[in-house]
Design a protein around this motif. Structure first.
Motif: not given
Length: 828
Positions: A589, A597, A613, A616, A645, A647, A663-665
């Motif tokens: 991240f 995030p 979360l 990736e 995954n 983001l 922020l989201q998958n």
């Protein structure tokens, strides 16, 4: 700068000395012509070897059988062959023609000029898709040009920048297999450079890390780098840069370049040669000024490199490296398709401060802007940044026994930066100057310290390697508003300001990264080599808000202890080989207020997303064929990449825009394609090179932002990613006269997730040439965008958008027009 230099001297003195050695390998090199023997050596040693074919055209090698270190086998092979080692790293050896014992003051011979050395090495001996661009190829670019631009000739690589040199960091973009710049990993001599994104939180660009005149070869791995690559962002591939070593003879190199937009660059390098105690030192300095081709302003920098190599006994060598740079740059304004239609391709800054204040007053109070402006905020007066960096490392390469060797590198990176723009929305209070404009500034400070260490053990037909990388990164980020005086144009807009009238936020981030890896390469038969390994990574980021209206505190961790890799290389004969590999990678991240995030809108928003979360991930499958002989290199690779995954930062609405609230998958991306390349020496002194790639990178899922409607992205092409990329290059070099004509094509691209904002395909043609009057004097001329074409270079510089059918989203950078640069070089 002086404080940085003193700090580095203290750090270097405290670091241990380095060492160099290798374990032994069983070599079985059959009697053959020298070129074939060198290719056999490269395959058996597991290393790239770049050499001038023409220099060994009529030579043969009697053969070699037995267990030797890599260095000993190479020296036996090149003895009496008219070759010497030009540079050597863990993954690449560059050979050049040996100079005659007595130098002739006449023009340099073809052998001395390394005629015939490949500009690109197509990964021979590797079980994965990998190519190396030679230092020779980079030398023919305009001095000061980013080595990333040289990578644009490789299969599948699309590089774009709004400036001719590719050094304006806010608008340089690399696109490979559906991934862009900040999804790649970058290293210099094995030292991590972070993700090289603009407003970098964990590294710096290669342009600020190394003078371009000191570039060694640069190796691109499209799918993934070596297992032990020190990176937490290399889900889309890895670029490993190298620096040249000091020479064994004393010398001074001078270069002066001048060109379009009153751009000029002065460079000097001094090589000490072999000192009495066996060490070698090279010190280099450059002052660079690049004028903007639209608007007004410049990019200017002063940079110093120093590299010292000291053998310590037969098995030990110490390498110390230092880079210092002070850079200021004025921005090219982002534009849109609508603005280009309205104002033309050269539209940029507001030309005067008085007009900028007038437009800012209209923005704040309403009114009709003066011609030619349609909206009062269609352009800003100025923007840019200042960067000061120190990068230093101390490398230890050592022999621990006949079969055990290792390398340890300790490094430090200090950065102080500021990004500015003339803000027409927040006027300066009377007490601070009273202008309707203020300076909106983001401040950055990076303090990275780390160590990498690797061991290599040879046991029969097995080569076992293991490594560890640890880094602690202290990153501070803040946003301020500074005052400007009414009616008085600032003398120096790009500076480190003091006394803000408002603080938007001040946050600090601490990131600790630990990576472990182990692998085995097994020469199963004379023709088959297998490799397998695994790495584990844990990256923990902690944030603390010092000043913020919406403080965010807390930690988040990306962790995966099982990231495997496996590959196979099958040699059909001395010229043909097949390869295949699989690699899984994870991205950590981003710890920054601008992305990742911590860019969430609030503490509750961060607490909400960090529970679920996921980092990736990519799974990459590759298989291919290579052919290599004296005249021809061929490479053909097919690949499939599953990017999971994924983001995406989005607002609580139906609009998908970078760097927003949550922020989201949002599902996965599938990327599949074919990459081909060929390098053919079709006549004495002539080579032609070409590459082509087809990439089908599409979103696998529709996206539903938190609280928003579903966005139908499934099946849409990945933004900024062309489906077709091709390059062609014609080279002539007879040792005195050389010329190079190159062309690069990228097909249509999109900057909207719904693919309704289209950028047409484009071809860019460049021309270069030079003449070596003697070993003491040479000249060259470089012409970029030869046919003066208008096209969009970088896209998404202000993020990507869900939909933009009318072309109003301001996130594009036009390519520079035709520009010409001339360089003269003196060598003593």
């Amino acid at each position: 700068m002086y404080k940085y230099l003193t700090t580095t001297a203290i750090v270097a003195a405290a670091m241990p000395a380095a060492a160099f050695a290798q374990g032994t390998v069983q070599f079985e090199i059959k009697a053959a012509d020298t070129a074939t023997a060198l290719n056999q050596f490269a395959h058996q040693a597991g290393v790239h070897v770049v050499f001038p074919y023409d220099a060994v055209a009529a030579r043969r090698f009697a053969g070699l059988s037995g267990r030797y270190t890599r260095g000993e086998a190479l020296r036996r092979l090149i003895a009496g062959q008219g070759l010497v080692i030009a540079s050597e790293t863990a993954s690449m050896i560059s050979l050049k023609a040996a100079a005659p014992e007595k130098r002739d003051p006449a023009p340099v011979a073809a052998a001395d000029a390394e005629v015939g050395q490949d500009i690109v090495v197509l990964g021979q001996g590797e079980s994965r898709q990998v190519q190396t661009v030679s230092a020779k190829a980079m030398e023919k670019a305009t001095p000061g040009t980013s080595p990333l631009r040289s990578l644009g000739r490789l299969p599948g690589v699309n590089f774009d920048s709004s400036d001719a040199h590719g050094t304006y960091e806010a608008a340089t973009q690399l696109s490979i297999r559906g991934f862009i710049s900040d999804q790649m990993g970058y290293t210099l001599d094995g030292v991590p450079l972070g993700n090289m994104q603009y407003r970098n939180n964990n590294g710096l660009s290669i342009n600020r890390a190394l003078l371009t005149e000191n570039n060694g070869g640069a190796t691109l791995s499209q799918g993934s780098g070596a297992l032990g690559t020190a990176s937490t962002s290399n889900i889309g591939g890895t670029v490993d840069f190298t620096s040249i070593d000091p020479t064994s003879t004393f010398g001074i190199d001078l270069q002066q370049s001048y060109g379009s937009e009153n751009s000029w660059r002065s460079f000097v390098r001094m090589n000490s040669g072999d000192l009495a105690w066996g060490g070698r030192l090279a010190v280099s300095y450059a002052h660079d000024r690049q004028g903007k081709w639209r608007g007004w302003g410049k990019q200017e920098q002063d940079q110093l490199n120093a590299k010292y190599v000291q053998p310590l006994g037969d098995n030990v060598t110490s390498t110390t490296f230092l880079d210092l740079i002070h850079r200021t740059e004025d921005d090219y304004n982002d534009t849109s398709l609508a603005k280009i239609r309205q104002y033309g391709w050269n539209f940029d800054n507001v030309p005067t401060y008085a007009l900028a204040e007038q437009l800012a007053t209209i923005v704040q109070n309403g009114g009709a802007p003066p011609a030619p402006y349609v909206n009062a905020d269609d352009a800003v007066y100025q923007g840019g940044g200042v960067r000061r960096d120190l990068l230093a490392y101390e490398k230890l390469e050592y022999q621990l026994g006949s079969r055990l060797s290792g390398v340890t590198t300790a490094y430090i990176h200090l950065d102080k930066g500021i990004g500015t723009w003339a803000d027409p929305y927040d006027p300066t209070p009377e007490a601070y100057g009273g202008s309707p404009i203020s300076v909106s500034a983001n401040r950055y400070d990076i303090n990275r310290k780390g160590v990498t260490s690797r061991l290599k053990f040879t046991a029969g037909d097995h080569r076992i390697e293991g490594g560890v990388w640890y880094e602690h990164n202290a990153f501070n980020q803040a946003s301020y508003l500074y005052g400007l005086e009414a009616g008085v144009a600032p003398e120096n807009f790009q500076q480190f300001y003091s006394n803000p009238f408002h603080t938007n936020y001040q946050n600090e981030y601490r990131t600790d990264t630990l990576q472990l890896d182990i692998s085995d390469t097994w020469q199963a038969t004379g023709a088959l080599r297998l490799n397998a390994g695994v790495k584990g990574v844990v990256s923990t980021a902690r944030a603390h808000s010092i000043v913020s209206t919406k403080p965010i505190d807390g930690s988040i961790q990306a962790k995966n202890w099982f990231l495997p890799t496996a590959g196979a290389l099958y040699t059909l004969d001395g010229n043909n080989e097949l390869f295949g590999d699989y690699t899984r990678n994870m991205a950590a991240f981003v710890a920054s207020t601008s992305a990742g995030p911590y860019s969430s809108s609030s503490q509750s928003g961060f607490d909400y997303i960090r529970k679920d979360l996921k980092p990736e991930m990519t799974d990459t499958f590759e298989a291919g064929y290579r052919f290599h002989n004296r005249a021809l290199q061929l490479s053909l690779t097919g690949y499939y990449v599953k990017f999971t995954n994924r983001l995406l930062a989005s607002s609580i609405s139906a609009t998908v825009v970078g760097n927003q609230n949550v922020l989201q998958n949002v599902g996965s991306v599938s990327s599949r394609g074919v990459e081909a390349a060929a390098n053919w020496k079709f006549a004495p002194n002539w080579t032609i090179y070409g590459s082509y790639a087809f990439n089908d990178a599409t979103y696998d899922d529709d996206v539903q932002p938190e609280g928003g409607a579903v966005i139908a992205t499934k099946g849409k092409q990945v933004v900024a990613s062309p489906k077709h990329v091709a390059s062609a290059e014609l080279n002539y070099d007879d040792g005195k006269l050389w010329g190079q004509l190159s062309a690069h094509y990228r097909s249509r691209r999109y900057y909207s997730y719904l693919n309704d904002a289209v950028l047409p395909g484009a071809v860019n043609v460049n021309l270069s040439g030079g003449y070596r009057f003697s070993e003491a004097l040479d000249v060259q001329v470089n012409v970029t965008n030869l046919f003066d074409k208008h096209y969009i270079a970088s896209t998404g510089t202000a993020g990507f958008v869900t939909s933009d059918p009318n072309g109003t989203y301001t996130t594009l950078q036009p390519a520079g027009p035709r520009q010409v640069f001339a360089t003269i070089g003196l060598h003593f």
